[in-house]
Write a protein that holds these residues in place. Structure first.
Motif, PDB file in Angstrom:
ATOM      1  N   LEU A  64      35.686  28.001  34.359  1.00 36.26           N
ATOM      2  CA  LEU A  64      34.836  27.754  35.749  1.00 36.26           C
ATOM      3  C   LEU A  64      33.999  28.689  36.471  1.00 36.26           C
ATOM      4  O   LEU A  64      33.172  28.607  37.154  1.00 36.26           O
ATOM      5  CB  LEU A  64      33.430  26.803  35.353  1.00 36.26           C
ATOM      6  N   ILE A  65      35.092  28.749  37.120  1.00 32.80           N
ATOM      7  CA  ILE A  65      34.912  28.557  38.587  1.00 32.80           C
ATOM      8  C   ILE A  65      34.287  30.776  38.474  1.00 32.80           C
ATOM      9  O   ILE A  65      35.375  31.374  38.230  1.00 32.80           O
ATOM     10  CB  ILE A  65      36.875  29.109  39.810  1.00 32.80           C
ATOM     11  N   PHE A  66      33.627  31.062  39.952  1.00 34.90           N
ATOM     12  CA  PHE A  66      33.498  33.044  40.217  1.00 34.90           C
ATOM     13  C   PHE A  66      34.477  32.651  40.898  1.00 34.90           C
ATOM     14  O   PHE A  66      34.521  32.859  41.889  1.00 34.90           O
ATOM     15  CB  PHE A  66      32.321  33.165  40.373  1.00 34.90           C
ATOM     16  N   LYS A  67      36.067  34.277  40.460  1.00 32.15           N
ATOM     17  CA  LYS A  67      36.188  35.255  41.569  1.00 32.15           C
ATOM     18  C   LYS A  67      35.539  35.956  42.064  1.00 32.15           C
ATOM     19  O   LYS A  67      34.596  37.025  41.032  1.00 32.15           O
ATOM     20  CB  LYS A  67      37.462  35.317  40.446  1.00 32.15           C
ATOM     21  N   ILE A  68      36.208  36.277  43.427  1.00 29.93           N
ATOM     22  CA  ILE A  68      35.307  37.936  43.949  1.00 29.93           C
ATOM     23  C   ILE A  68      36.828  38.358  44.008  1.00 29.93           C
ATOM     24  O   ILE A  68      36.952  38.155  44.557  1.00 29.93           O
ATOM     25  CB  ILE A  68      35.755  36.699  45.780  1.00 29.93           C
ATOM     26  N   LEU A  69      36.349  39.765  43.700  1.00 26.89           N
ATOM     27  CA  LEU A  69      37.044  40.965  43.382  1.00 26.89           C
ATOM     28  C   LEU A  69      37.954  40.819  44.760  1.00 26.89           C
ATOM     29  O   LEU A  69      36.490  41.172  45.925  1.00 26.89           O
ATOM     30  CB  LEU A  69      36.774  42.217  42.638  1.00 26.89           C
ATOM     31  N   ASN A  89      44.507  36.438  33.441  1.00 32.07           N
ATOM     32  CA  ASN A  89      45.527  35.326  33.726  1.00 32.07           C
ATOM     33  C   ASN A  89      45.907  35.981  35.035  1.00 32.07           C
ATOM     34  O   ASN A  89      46.707  35.289  35.879  1.00 32.07           O
ATOM     35  CB  ASN A  89      45.454  34.496  32.968  1.00 32.07           C
ATOM     36  N   LYS A  90      47.439  36.937  34.750  1.00 35.32           N
ATOM     37  CA  LYS A  90      48.074  37.617  35.395  1.00 35.32           C
ATOM     38  C   LYS A  90      48.303  38.752  36.455  1.00 35.32           C
ATOM     39  O   LYS A  90      48.365  38.585  36.929  1.00 35.32           O
ATOM     40  CB  LYS A  90      49.050  37.490  34.934  1.00 35.32           C
ATOM     41  N   LEU A  91      46.616  38.669  36.297  1.00 37.11           N
ATOM     42  CA  LEU A  91      45.407  39.850  37.152  1.00 37.11           C
ATOM     43  C   LEU A  91      45.196  39.125  38.492  1.00 37.11           C
ATOM     44  O   LEU A  91      45.555  39.625  39.438  1.00 37.11           O
ATOM     45  CB  LEU A  91      44.896  40.663  36.713  1.00 37.11           C
ATOM     46  N   ILE A  92      44.471  38.460  37.550  1.00 39.19           N
ATOM     47  CA  ILE A  92      43.934  36.969  39.412  1.00 39.19           C
ATOM     48  C   ILE A  92      44.367  37.353  40.797  1.00 39.19           C
ATOM     49  O   ILE A  92      44.387  37.595  41.524  1.00 39.19           O
ATOM     50  CB  ILE A  92      43.485  35.702  38.636  1.00 39.19           C
ATOM     51  N   SER A  93      45.942  36.874  40.417  1.00 40.18           N
ATOM     52  CA  SER A  93      46.592  36.527  41.363  1.00 40.18           C
ATOM     53  C   SER A  93      46.985  38.506  42.223  1.00 40.18           C
ATOM     54  O   SER A  93      46.938  38.036  43.791  1.00 40.18           O
ATOM     55  CB  SER A  93      48.468  36.151  41.364  1.00 40.18           C
ATOM     56  N   TYR A  94      46.502  39.174  41.330  1.00 42.01           N
ATOM     57  CA  TYR A  94      46.780  40.575  42.801  1.00 42.01           C
ATOM     58  C   TYR A  94      45.798  41.327  42.991  1.00 42.01           C
ATOM     59  O   TYR A  94      45.283  41.178  44.577  1.00 42.01           O
ATOM     60  CB  TYR A  94      47.838  41.623  41.492  1.00 42.01           C
ATOM     61  N   ILE A  95      44.297  40.434  42.785  1.00 40.27           N
ATOM     62  CA  ILE A  95      42.734  41.504  42.576  1.00 40.27           C
ATOM     63  C   ILE A  95      41.484  40.589  43.574  1.00 40.27           C
ATOM     64  O   ILE A  95      40.966  40.834  43.801  1.00 40.27           O
ATOM     65  CB  ILE A  95      42.473  41.708  41.401  1.00 40.27           C
ATOM     66  N   SER A  96      42.073  38.879  43.435  1.00 40.10           N
ATOM     67  CA  SER A  96      41.356  38.083  43.916  1.00 40.10           C
ATOM     68  C   SER A  96      42.229  37.133  44.560  1.00 40.10           C
ATOM     69  O   SER A  96      42.746  36.343  44.466  1.00 40.10           O
ATOM     70  CB  SER A  96      40.703  37.347  42.679  1.00 40.10           C
ATOM     71  N   GLU A  97      41.915  37.290  45.757  1.00 40.63           N
ATOM     72  CA  GLU A  97      41.743  36.165  46.868  1.00 40.63           C
ATOM     73  C   GLU A  97      41.058  34.873  46.990  1.00 40.63           C
ATOM     74  O   GLU A  97      40.848  34.049  48.089  1.00 40.63           O
ATOM     75  CB  GLU A  97      42.660  36.868  48.160  1.00 40.63           C
ATOM     76  N   LYS A  98      40.037  34.992  46.860  1.00 38.95           N
ATOM     77  CA  LYS A  98      38.563  33.778  47.403  1.00 38.95           C
ATOM     78  C   LYS A  98      38.316  34.009  46.240  1.00 38.95           C
ATOM     79  O   LYS A  98      37.685  34.092  45.156  1.00 38.95           O
ATOM     80  CB  LYS A  98      37.602  34.747  48.106  1.00 38.95           C
ATOM     81  N   ALA A  99      37.275  32.811  46.119  1.00 40.81           N
ATOM     82  CA  ALA A  99      36.357  32.494  45.357  1.00 40.81           C
ATOM     83  C   ALA A  99      34.757  31.548  45.025  1.00 40.81           C
ATOM     84  O   ALA A  99      35.061  30.895  46.166  1.00 40.81           O
ATOM     85  CB  ALA A  99      36.882  31.570  44.076  1.00 40.81           C
ATOM     86  N   LEU A 100      34.089  31.902  44.597  1.00 45.67           N
ATOM     87  CA  LEU A 100      32.373  31.048  45.176  1.00 45.67           C
ATOM     88  C   LEU A 100      33.272  29.568  45.234  1.00 45.67           C
ATOM     89  O   LEU A 100      33.969  29.001  43.877  1.00 45.67           O
ATOM     90  CB  LEU A 100      31.470  31.343  44.453  1.00 45.67           C
TER      91      LEU A 100
END
Length: 464
Positions: A64-69, A89-100
């Motif tokens: 439920l965490i909103f990831k920021i591109l 899920n595998k893409l997240i570590s490459y495209i998102s470093e921040k989250a609300l």
């Protein structure tokens, strides 16, 4: 360019001036109570490093965490074989470093670790800020909402848990709520139950399942437990525990028997007893008989809770929990600061708003901003009334001058629409007599006053 019909993102809302007055009434009431109990306010950023948030809320919470591109070309550093894989899920570590931020507790733990050398322990803080969750929007559940948290770190005393019960009771009472239940449990009791049935490694699966009892019912919980690795025999042991009835004292005695062979389970029971002893020593034993209830099914699915846990529900309106929290003995350890215990609770301001609105418990004054409107008939009168306007404001009276010359009916309609309780009428007759005419917009009564008399009357009289 085609016109785009304006719309709100699902799970978010606009707030009108009247709604903001009411929301601030809730926030101000909570601030007053928090400060009374010795807590100070802090704020943290709206977004955090994604690594700060993930792994702290369990599998369900992480979803439920909103990831920021990442800004710019967020796919530029992504391996080619992943781009077309559709494996997000595998893409997240490459495209998102921040989250609300998902809540205020984990950012608070991060704050404590980063500022540990500046803080006096025990450190007592409160925080009133918005959080975001990618949840399914429904009544009382929003994707953007405010949390009002109050926490203390650096103290293992169960006095803190007892005081949170008092904080809930006083704050909700000040807001006009009279029929609510503060449910309490202890994660050590839940660990003891998992131990007794021989499945201590499935404690998280058990707590996630039984925490949904109110939503999916007993049969639904059983189905989920079976899916998570429990057997039919386990369910037979769990059933009388989950459905435990009786008074708080009766439940404690029953748990002592159920958990007789679980050291950690008995620790949890002892902690509940100690919290209740504090309440009795506060001479508030009435709370234990009226609004505090041990609920063994209360699990607070977040993984970081380790001791007493709380959840508050109103009995006057069909609504989910309006508050909750608990002790988290090792949360700061995730950020490298070991052995710093903490405990805290949260108030769900948005749900509390909906409850107060449905029960019509907002005071009339919370819907009023401007107290006095000065009418405007022409430039000469405008020039005469500007010093009066300044004097009103300098006296702490919210006032405004109608900004343009207009017919009296239009100006009166403006006052009615904004629920302004008083209107000042200034004409030639008033100027020559160094007076003003004050009209009460509720009663219709009108009287002539000197400026000094006006100031005394408005400062001493409550807003209608």
């Amino acid at each position: 360019m085609a016109n785009i019909k304006p719309s709100l993102a699902k799970g978010t809302r606009d707030f009108s001036p009247q709604e903001m007055e009411r929301r601030n009434y809730i926030f101000d009431t909570l601030r007053t109570v928090f400060k009374k109990f010795g807590y100070n306010e802090i704020q943290t950023p709206s977004f955090e490093n994604l690594s700060t948030l993930t792994g702290k809320y369990g599998e369900e919470g992480d979803k439920l965490i909103f990831k920021i591109l990442n800004s710019g070309d967020f796919l530029s550093k992504t391996p080619d074989d992943l781009v077309g894989s559709k494996m997000s899920n595998k893409l997240i570590s490459y495209i998102s470093e921040k989250a609300l931020r998902y809540d205020l507790t984990v950012p608070f733990a991060r704050f404590v670790v980063m500022h540990q050398h500046e803080l006096t322990l025990p450190f007592k803080r409160f925080q009133i800020q918005p959080v975001w969750r990618a949840d399914r929007p429904q009544r009382g559940r929003y994707r953007e909402f405010y949390q009002c948290d109050v926490d203390v770190v650096g103290s293992s005393s169960l006095l803190n848990e007892a005081e949170f019960i008092l904080i809930y009771e006083e704050a909700l009472g000040r807001l006009g709520l009279s029929d609510f239940t503060i449910k309490v449990n202890n994660r050590k009791i839940l660990s003891g139950i998992a131990e007794v049935i021989g499945k201590p490694e499935l404690i998280v699966d058990m707590t996630v399942a039984i925490d949904k009892l109110d939503k999916i019912g007993f049969e639904g919980v059983n189905r989920e437990l079976l899916e998570r690795g429990f057997t039919a025999e386990d369910l037979l042991v769990l059933e009388p525990i989950i459905l435990l009835k009786g008074s708080n004292i009766e439940k404690i005695e029953a748990l002592k028997g159920i958990l007789a062979h679980s050291i950690i389970g008995l620790e949890g029971v002892k902690e509940l007893e100690d919290v209740f002893t504090y309440i009795v020593n506060f001479k508030r034993e009435d709370l234990l008989n009226a609004i505090v209830e041990i609920d063994i099914t209360l699990a607070r699915g977040l993984n970081y809770y380790t001791g007493c846990i709380f959840e508050v529900k109103t009995n006057e309106v069909s609504m989910g929990s309006i508050g909750g929290g608990g002790r988290y003995d090792d949360l700061t350890g995730m950020f490298g600061l070991k052995d710093l215990t903490g405990v805290g609770v949260s108030f769900g301001a948005d749900r509390i708003y909906d409850v107060l609105d449905e029960l019509k418990l907002f005071p009339s004054s919370s819907a009023t901003g401007t107290k006095v409107l000065i009418t405007n008939f022409d430039k000469a009168f405008e020039t005469y009334t500007l010093p009066i306007l300044l004097q009103l404001r300098n006296s702490g009276i919210a006032a405004e001058l109608y900004p343009t010359t207009a017919k009296l009916k239009k100006q009166m309609s403006y006052a009615d629409d904004k629920r302004i309780p008083y209107v000042l009428l200034v004409g030639e007759e008033e100027i020559s007599a160094s007076e003003i005419s004050l009209k009460n917009m509720v009663t219709g009564e009108q009287q002539k006053l000197k400026i000094d008399q006006l100031m005394v009357l408005l400062k001493n009289e409550e807003v209608i």
